[in-house]
Design an enzyme around this catalytic site. Structure first.
Site, PDB file in Angstrom:
ATOM      1  N   CYS A 241       0.830  -1.197   0.000  1.00  0.00           N
ATOM      2  CA  CYS A 241       0.000   0.000   0.000  1.00  0.00           C
ATOM      3  C   CYS A 241       0.865   1.248   0.000  1.00  0.00           C
ATOM      4  O   CYS A 241       1.796   1.382   0.793  1.00  0.00           O
ATOM      5  CB  CYS A 241      -0.917  -0.013   1.226  1.00  0.00           C
ATOM      6  SG  CYS A 241      -1.992   1.427   1.332  1.00  0.00           S
TER       7      CYS A 241
ATOM      8  N   CYS B 153      -0.281   3.258   3.620  1.00  0.00           N
ATOM      9  CA  CYS B 153       0.104   2.804   4.959  1.00  0.00           C
ATOM     10  C   CYS B 153       1.268   1.822   4.947  1.00  0.00           C
ATOM     11  O   CYS B 153       1.696   1.361   5.999  1.00  0.00           O
ATOM     12  CB  CYS B 153      -1.087   2.187   5.675  1.00  0.00           C
ATOM     13  SG  CYS B 153      -1.609   0.573   5.026  1.00  0.00           S
TER      14      CYS B 153
ATOM     15  N   CYS C  53     -11.560 -11.072 -14.070  1.00  0.00           N
ATOM     16  CA  CYS C  53     -12.370 -11.806 -15.035  1.00  0.00           C
ATOM     17  C   CYS C  53     -12.195 -13.316 -14.896  1.00  0.00           C
ATOM     18  O   CYS C  53     -13.138 -14.073 -15.101  1.00  0.00           O
ATOM     19  CB  CYS C  53     -12.064 -11.346 -16.455  1.00  0.00           C
ATOM     20  SG  CYS C  53     -10.359 -11.569 -16.992  1.00  0.00           S
TER      21      CYS C  53
ATOM     22  N   HIS D  72      -8.690 -11.927 -21.695  1.00  0.00           N
ATOM     23  CA  HIS D  72      -9.995 -11.730 -21.068  1.00  0.00           C
ATOM     24  C   HIS D  72     -10.780 -13.027 -21.186  1.00  0.00           C
ATOM     25  O   HIS D  72     -10.595 -13.796 -22.142  1.00  0.00           O
ATOM     26  CB  HIS D  72     -10.743 -10.578 -21.752  1.00  0.00           C
ATOM     27  CG  HIS D  72     -11.976 -10.161 -21.007  1.00  0.00           C
ATOM     28  ND1 HIS D  72     -12.006  -9.941 -19.663  1.00  0.00           N
ATOM     29  CD2 HIS D  72     -13.247  -9.928 -21.449  1.00  0.00           C
ATOM     30  CE1 HIS D  72     -13.213  -9.575 -19.288  1.00  0.00           C
ATOM     31  NE2 HIS D  72     -13.993  -9.571 -20.349  1.00  0.00           N
TER      32      HIS D  72
ATOM     33  N   ASP E  47     -20.679 -11.272 -19.470  1.00  0.00           N
ATOM     34  CA  ASP E  47     -19.419 -10.807 -18.896  1.00  0.00           C
ATOM     35  C   ASP E  47     -19.684 -10.267 -17.495  1.00  0.00           C
ATOM     36  O   ASP E  47     -20.230  -9.170 -17.342  1.00  0.00           O
ATOM     37  CB  ASP E  47     -18.809  -9.710 -19.773  1.00  0.00           C
ATOM     38  CG  ASP E  47     -17.406  -9.315 -19.344  1.00  0.00           C
ATOM     39  OD1 ASP E  47     -17.090  -9.440 -18.138  1.00  0.00           O
ATOM     40  OD2 ASP E  47     -16.612  -8.890 -20.196  1.00  0.00           O
TER      41      ASP E  47
END
Length: 209
Positions: free
Chosen positions: A121, A124, A147, A175, A199
């Site tokens: 992150c 943080c 996906c 995809h 989808d």
């Protein structure tokens, strides 16, 4: 939504029902980018780091890793030295939170995760693991996926709802999605029924790429 009921309806009614289902699906299973498990921040929403912020974040992350290892709670098989090389090597000064792939822990392997993405992150400095699960139960529990996870989950849901003619479609543009065969209420030039694209990430129905 059960197959034995929906497939007897008109094409318009079937498509409308699937659209409502995918709208619900996307709201329940949001697309995972890099959301921090600790503070909830995401790189795509963060302001650009100021000069020198990466160095400070790296130092904070180092202390966090040492603390976790001393407590015996750190499951990652990579040592800090390996992760530090990720920070300080090629691309270590960019503003992205993705560090690379690590081996899944034994608990992650129970969900058939073959690899785990590691994020740090920018807000943080905490580490977040994103196991790429291949079991539907794990995906429904974590509600984290893209996906691959969500098209697999949608496929499993459709089979559980009684749809025998369902297929998982892989596109070489990186995809994947699901397709279902619409039933007797659909009439085409070649007869009754046709394949329809679903989808889950885009909540798209009958709208292939």
């Amino acid at each position: 939504l059960m197959a034995d009921v929906l497939l007897k309806k008109s094409e318009k009614e079937q498509l409308k029902t699937f659209q409502s289902f995918l709208n619900w699906f996307r709201s329940e299973f949001p697309y995972y980018h890099d959301k921090c498990d600790s503070c909830g921040a995401s790189c795509k929403d963060d302001p650009v780091l100021q000069p020198g912020a990466n160095a400070m974040a790296n130092e904070n992350a180092k202390h966090e890793m040492v603390d976790r290892e001393s407590e015996g709670t750190h499951e990652c098989e990579q040592s800090y030295d390996e992760i530090e090389n990720t920070f300080n090597g090629d691309g270590g000064d960019d503003d992205f939170s993705f560090l690379g792939y690590v081996h899944p822990t034994p608990s992650e392997q129970l969900g058939n995760a073959f690899r785990t993405e590691l994020y740090r992150c920018r807000s943080c400095s905490s580490f977040t693991r994103f196991p790429r699960y291949n079991k539907a139960l794990w995906v429904t529990t974590t509600k984290q996926g893209r996906c691959g996870e969500y098209s697999m989950l949608l496929y499993r849901m459709l089979r559980a709802l009684g749809y025998d003619r369902v297929r998982w479609v892989v596109d070489w543009a990186d995809h994947v999605w699901a397709e279902v065969w619409l039933g007797n209420g659909v009439h085409t030039d070649t007869g009754k029924g046709r394949w329809v694209h679903l989808d889950p990430c885009e909540a798209a129905v009958n709208n292939p790429l």
